[in-house]
Design a protein around this motif. Structure first.
Motif, PDB file in Angstrom:
ATOM      1  N   ARG A   1      28.045  11.596  11.607  1.00 14.79           N
ATOM      2  CA  ARG A   1      27.510  10.996  10.381  1.00 14.79           C
ATOM      3  C   ARG A   1      27.259  12.084   9.328  1.00 14.79           C
TER       4      ARG A   1
ATOM      5  N   VAL B   1      27.361   3.268  20.437  1.00 13.28           N
ATOM      6  CA  VAL B   1      27.250   4.517  21.214  1.00 13.28           C
ATOM      7  C   VAL B   1      26.315   4.337  22.416  1.00 13.28           C
TER       8      VAL B   1
ATOM      9  N   ALA C   1      30.804   6.315  12.094  1.00  6.19           N
ATOM     10  CA  ALA C   1      29.663   7.200  11.821  1.00  6.19           C
ATOM     11  C   ALA C   1      29.913   8.031  10.562  1.00  6.19           C
TER      12      ALA C   1
ATOM     13  N   VAL D   1      26.844   1.191  14.708  1.00  9.21           N
ATOM     14  CA  VAL D   1      27.279   2.445  15.350  1.00  9.21           C
ATOM     15  C   VAL D   1      26.355   2.774  16.513  1.00  9.21           C
TER      16      VAL D   1
ATOM     17  N   TRP E   1      33.621   7.231  15.767  1.00  9.92           N
ATOM     18  CA  TRP E   1      33.352   8.412  14.916  1.00  9.92           C
ATOM     19  C   TRP E   1      33.745   8.110  13.471  1.00  9.92           C
TER      20      TRP E   1
ATOM     21  N   ALA F   1      27.308  10.776  17.429  1.00  4.80           N
ATOM     22  CA  ALA F   1      27.327   9.872  16.265  1.00  4.80           C
ATOM     23  C   ALA F   1      26.456  10.448  15.148  1.00  4.80           C
TER      24      ALA F   1
END
Ligand SMILES: Cc1cc2nc3c(=O)[nH]c(=O)nc-3n(C[C@H](O)[C@H](O)[C@H](O)COP(=O)(O)OP(=O)(O)OC[C@H]3O[C@@H](n4cnc5c(N)ncnc54)[C@H](O)[C@@H]3O)c2cc1C
Length: 386
Positions: A78, A306, A251, A302, A248, A74
């Motif tokens: 990002r 995760v 992110a 996020v 994803w 993540a």
């Protein structure tokens, strides 16, 4: 980043950020103008990413991948989101679906994707079956121990032409309590098989240079070794990937929102009207405040998802919440950034208009906001039998 990271994860973030700032972001404007990534540039990014160990970071170390956990991925995604998909997607993160490869499939498909010798496509969407994936018309009918595939896919995306596709096709119909239900199976289909065509399709204004492909299957004969996972279990397989894919997306949305906010903040502090920085006008300052609130909330969502994924506890609705919140937060940030820039926000000379265009796709691909809300609603009502 908005939230605290361990020292190790901070180093990971800084490595990716400095690589992107020096080697990737400077090429954004050129790629947007050309509408494609020159192959030499794409290959150069791949080579440098490999040197830094950033290629196939998501895949297990035992297969030669980077072995990052979901939290670390993540952080990486990002940073990738700060720039165009057209550029960062050259640095492959092969789909986890390939971990369903068995026997010869491991050598033929999984390992070459991790080394970079091959690229895959994820081919679910069809012209008449987008949100309603079950409406797909591509079929694979049994013929002895083989299958004969007919049909087509569109909007299948990749940075450059792929070698094979994971294609979802109808292989039969099951009778269930709720009526007939299509059996969907995933197949590994090579671009050079007889009857297979991969060609460039529509051009998207988000992430110019990131390609979409049309795939056509005309009486394609597939052996039993081309089935990925179990026959009839293609949707369960796709579901595994779609869930993480949505995280994803979340992110990358946070990364792009952060970059836009940096641009907006700088402009608000330096652009003067009526003798003052425009950021001192409450209408502008409050926009920045709302951006920060949205971004921090998105980052926390996020990180929560995760952590659940790393614990093997992530549910479909967790991923749906991340997808819908982060993509809508990003679109609000993108629109507000244009507004803070005024006319300059829409001029080609600045990156703002490009980031604004690039943001728009995030509410559509990997399942639209409406479909995510359906998933969340279902999780609320189903336990009550509604
Ligand atoms: C650039 C790009 C790359 C892509 N890459 C891939 C890829 O690699 N592989 C792949 O398989 N697919 C890919 N897609 C497809 C993508 O996932 C679909 O575009 C998306 O799922 C929406 O489908 P659609 O475009 O057909 O829209 P539609 O399904 O036609 O939807 C149109 C509108 O109707 C709404 N709608 C539809 N059904 C409902 C409902 N039940 N309730 C409420 N609203 C509804 C939608 O939310 C949307 O607003 C890509 C798409 C794009 C644009």
């Amino acid at each position: 980043m908005n939230i605290a990271l361990s020292h190790e994860n901070e180093m990971l973030r800084d490595t990716v950020r400095s690589f992107f700032e020096n080697e990737v972001i400077p090429h954004e404007a050129l790629v947007d103008t050309l509408g494609e990534v020159p192959e030499e540039l794409g290959l150069n990014i791949v080579a440098k990413a490999k040197e830094l160990g950033l290629y196939a970071m998501n895949q297990p170390e035992r297969f030669g991948g980077g072995g990052l956990n979901h939290t670390q991925m993540a952080i990486v995604e990002r940073e990738f989101g700060r720039t165009s998909h057209a550029l960062h997607s050259w640095i492959a993160r092969p789909t986890d679906l390939l971990l369903a490869c068995e026997g010869d499939q491991v050598e033929t498909y999984l390992l070459p994707c991790i080394t970079g010798e091959k690229r895959e496509l994820f081919a679910l969407t069809e012209p008449e079956a987008g949100s309603d994936a079950m409406g797909m018309k591509t079929t694979a009918k049994p013929d002895g121990s083989d299958w004969i595939m007919n049909g087509s896919k569109h909007f299948i995306s990749a940075p450059t032409m792929a070698d094979f596709a994971i294609v979802f096709a109808v292989t039969g119909v099951d009778e269930t309590k709720r009526g007939p239900r299509k059996r969907i199976t995933a197949f590994l289909v090579d671009r050079d098989m007889p009857g297979v065509t991969f060609r460039e399709g529509n051009k998207c204004v988000s992430n110019r240079g990131y390609k979409t492909y049309e795939l056509v299957f005309d009486k394609v004969r597939l052996g039993p070794g081309q089935v990925l996972g179990e026959e009839g279990r293609g949707f369960e397989l796709a579901g595994k990937w779609l869930g993480m894919g949505r995280i994803w997306v979340g992110a990358t949305c946070c990364g792009k929102a952060e970059r836009m906010m940096e641009l907006a903040t700088d402009w608000a502090a330096n652009r003067k009207q009526f003798g003052k920085p425009i950021g001192t006008f409450q209408a502008t300052g409050f926009r920045l405040a709302d951006m920060l609130i949205g971004l921090r909330t998105a980052d926390l969502l996020v990180m929560d998802a995760v952590r659940r994924a790393d614990a093997g506890e992530m549910l479909d609705q967790d991923a749906a919440m991340v997808k819908v919140y982060c993509s809508e937060m990003l679109n609000k940030v993108a629109d507000d950034t244009v507004q803070i820039f005024g006319g300059m926000g829409l001029m080609e000379e600045l990156p703002v208009q490009r980031l604004w265009r690039d943001s728009r796709i995030e509410r559509i691909w990997d399942g639209t906001s409406e479909i995510q809300r359906h998933i969340i609603t279902r999780s609320i009502l189903r336990p009550l039998g509604a």
